[in-house]
Write a protein that holds these residues in place. Sequence first.
Motif, PDB file in Angstrom:
ATOM      1  N   GLN B 469       0.835  -1.201   0.000  1.00  0.00           N
ATOM      2  CA  GLN B 469       0.000   0.000   0.000  1.00  0.00           C
ATOM      3  C   GLN B 469       0.875   1.259   0.000  1.00  0.00           C
ATOM      4  O   GLN B 469       0.678   2.171  -0.812  1.00  0.00           O
ATOM      5  N   ALA B 470       1.874   1.267   0.887  1.00  0.00           N
ATOM      6  CA  ALA B 470       2.777   2.416   0.962  1.00  0.00           C
ATOM      7  C   ALA B 470       3.563   2.562  -0.339  1.00  0.00           C
ATOM      8  O   ALA B 470       3.787   3.667  -0.824  1.00  0.00           O
ATOM      9  N   LEU B 471       3.945   1.428  -0.910  1.00  0.00           N
ATOM     10  CA  LEU B 471       4.711   1.454  -2.154  1.00  0.00           C
ATOM     11  C   LEU B 471       3.894   2.102  -3.277  1.00  0.00           C
ATOM     12  O   LEU B 471       4.388   2.971  -4.011  1.00  0.00           O
ATOM     13  N   CYS B 472       2.625   1.695  -3.400  1.00  0.00           N
ATOM     14  CA  CYS B 472       1.760   2.275  -4.439  1.00  0.00           C
ATOM     15  C   CYS B 472       1.600   3.777  -4.214  1.00  0.00           C
ATOM     16  O   CYS B 472       1.627   4.570  -5.146  1.00  0.00           O
ATOM     17  N   ARG B 473       1.432   4.163  -2.946  1.00  0.00           N
ATOM     18  CA  ARG B 473       1.243   5.588  -2.624  1.00  0.00           C
ATOM     19  C   ARG B 473       2.483   6.387  -3.030  1.00  0.00           C
ATOM     20  O   ARG B 473       2.377   7.452  -3.625  1.00  0.00           O
TER      21      ARG B 473
END
Lengths: 192, 587
Positions: B469-473
């Motif tokens: 999730q953090a990576l996509c953000r």
Amino acid sequence: MTSEIKNILLAGVGGQGTLLASEVLSEVLMQAGYDVKKSEIHGMSQRGGSVTSHVRFGSKVHSPLIHEGQADILFGFELLETYRYLPMLRKGGQVLLNEQQILPAPVAIGTDQYPQGIAAKICAACPATRVVDGLNLALQAGNQRTVNTVLLGALSGMLDLEEKLWLEVIAHKVPERFLPENLAAFALGRNS
Amino acid sequence: MQRSLMSGNEAIARGAFEAGVRVASAYPGTPSTEILENAVNYPSIDASWSPNEKVALEVGIGASFGGARALVAMKHVGVNVAADPLFTLSYIGVRGGLVLVCADDPEMHSSQNEQDSRNYAKFAKVPMFEPSDSEEARAFTRLAFELSEEFDTPVMLRTNTRISHGKSIVNLQEPVSGLPEPSLVRDPAKMVMLPANARRRHPLVEERIRRLEEWAGEQPFNRVEEGTGEVGVICSGIAYQYARQLLPEAHILKLGMVYPLPKQLIRDFAGRCKTLYVIEELDPFIEEQIRAMGIEVKGKEIIPLCGELTPGRLETALKGDEQAAPFIHPEELPGRPPNMCAGCSHRGVFYTLKKLGAFVTGDIGCYTLGFLPPLSAMDTCVCMGAGISNATGLTKVLPPEEKQKVVGVMGDSTFLHTGINSLIDMVYNGGCGTVMILDNRITAMTGRQENPTSGQTLSGIESPPIDLQALCRVIGVEHVQIIDPYDLGQTTAVLKQEMARPELSVIIARRPCMLDRRKGPEPTPPLRVVEENCSSCKACLKLGCPAIEWQQDGAKPLARINSSQCSGCQLCLQLCKFEAIEVCDDE
């Protein structure tokens, strides 16, 4: 030279333990002094698909695959899969048939029918068919997951190999806590 | 001497151990996966999964730069991903020996194409061994490392499914000793491939192949097995075994190295045979090179170009007629295609995608099985990573009402393999698709190998699990949501909302793989059908769950749940409108 080679084709459904059974069989054959090759497919087909394992042994084995129509023993773990691979059996070959029925996906969702009377059809095509109620014997042995060991026991009665070798290899391949039920399963299959 | 029954993959790991390999890296792929799974059992080898094959090869090259021997393994299509470093590595050569094992999958038992990787050896100008059983897999792997250092070249070793997954007897040898310790050495003229240096290296590569060809003509792995007739056969790998079985009288030139070919040996052999066959699986790789030498052979005009060779297919090709089987089925039998497991976290996602009429650009993994009926919810599948980039391309050209239907789907492992680049492109270039990452924390299809989301490495060491999730953000995706794919209501609501959204969004469907014992959910009780309530509507069958069976032998047709298979995921319970499915709470 090829006439000395014996061919055993295992046929079943992913998850039935056919690969472990072919593993034990091949190891026993090597311990008995034969050259042995086995071939099977891992990967996608294991997700509930049709699974076969080719085991060939003799003084010197070249091809790891059994030629169509040249299996000496068709070692069937499930009715439909045994019937599916019946064309691999040579004339005069033997079938070891586990009476279990596992529905393939098209049958389970109601778009296809499981063929009826398979055991009778196999026995008609191959009089030398030995039928085993593997699931029932496995339950007697104390664990329904020992069907493959029951069937190995039955197969051991069809091959001229020392019983001691089978027991040693099983003891080596099966985790210790499951060993007693597997040894019971092997004995039940062998005496069936 | 100890004898052991080993698969080709086990034997390659053994050969690497015997050769003193320090580093082994790979991305899992059938039929190559077990090479690393076995290599990790030798404490002297640092074995690890890389996120993709290019990275795996570059890790191996680094180890070689340090003076250590390195093994890199992948399936045939993985070499396409690793081709970039491979071709330049050919110019650089090695310090510590480097062997790239490539496992082909003729017949596509578990692959999307059946490319013949022998072409890569010629293309990249590197030597290639091809073993014909497990003993050769061990011995050739070991020999390949010596060759690599002696000729300053990476060496490829090609197997196929039958060699990698077939077992035969191996003679174990003692490992080498006395290899030099790794160290830093600067050698820019050889290790920095900018144009001026590369121009100087290329002629050396051509000279190396010429020397290798000469050398190969005198090696025991390229050997003639004398027959009695006038027929000669040139073959290698698994085809040699079939040829030996079917043509016991023929003279056989058995090639252990398929590139470069030992031309003089071939010329001498051809001169002694009245009829000369080249028997090989897939491409006419050896055949074309022999024809280019001006030698007439029989090859692909009779031997199939497609699929794997089998003893039966080869016999038909050689004799020209098919042998009738002793038994022929009088009826058509139901197929038994593979299926997602009972309780698979992908099932509810594909059920929902189909219900919403999504056009699914798919990818490679267990979830590719979402293509099969009754889910039938995958519309494209090209290669790893393509699920997202295909969606980008589609949304560039479609009219607005159709754009909304496009959903790119891939797993956690494929997302980190190459999908992440595709997502960066989608963000950068203003793509507007909906992306689903099916995050089960493992590389499942190949047999549950660890990946950077798993929290653990191949050797069982803990590592920080990547926060997708953090990576996509951080890439720049504004709308990222996590859903539980066991919750059909939530899955439907979120997918509907995000498909309607005119901008890019990512939905992460998170549930550990059913088969992953370490992270699998706590066992939940199985379900059962309440027969009197079942209306025979077949709604639950639309899931294609292997635990649900349609029974037609009773008073009325109805669904039955096989309690030994049911994982208790409760998807079917959510679909049943008649309260005909309940949890078994007998205990």
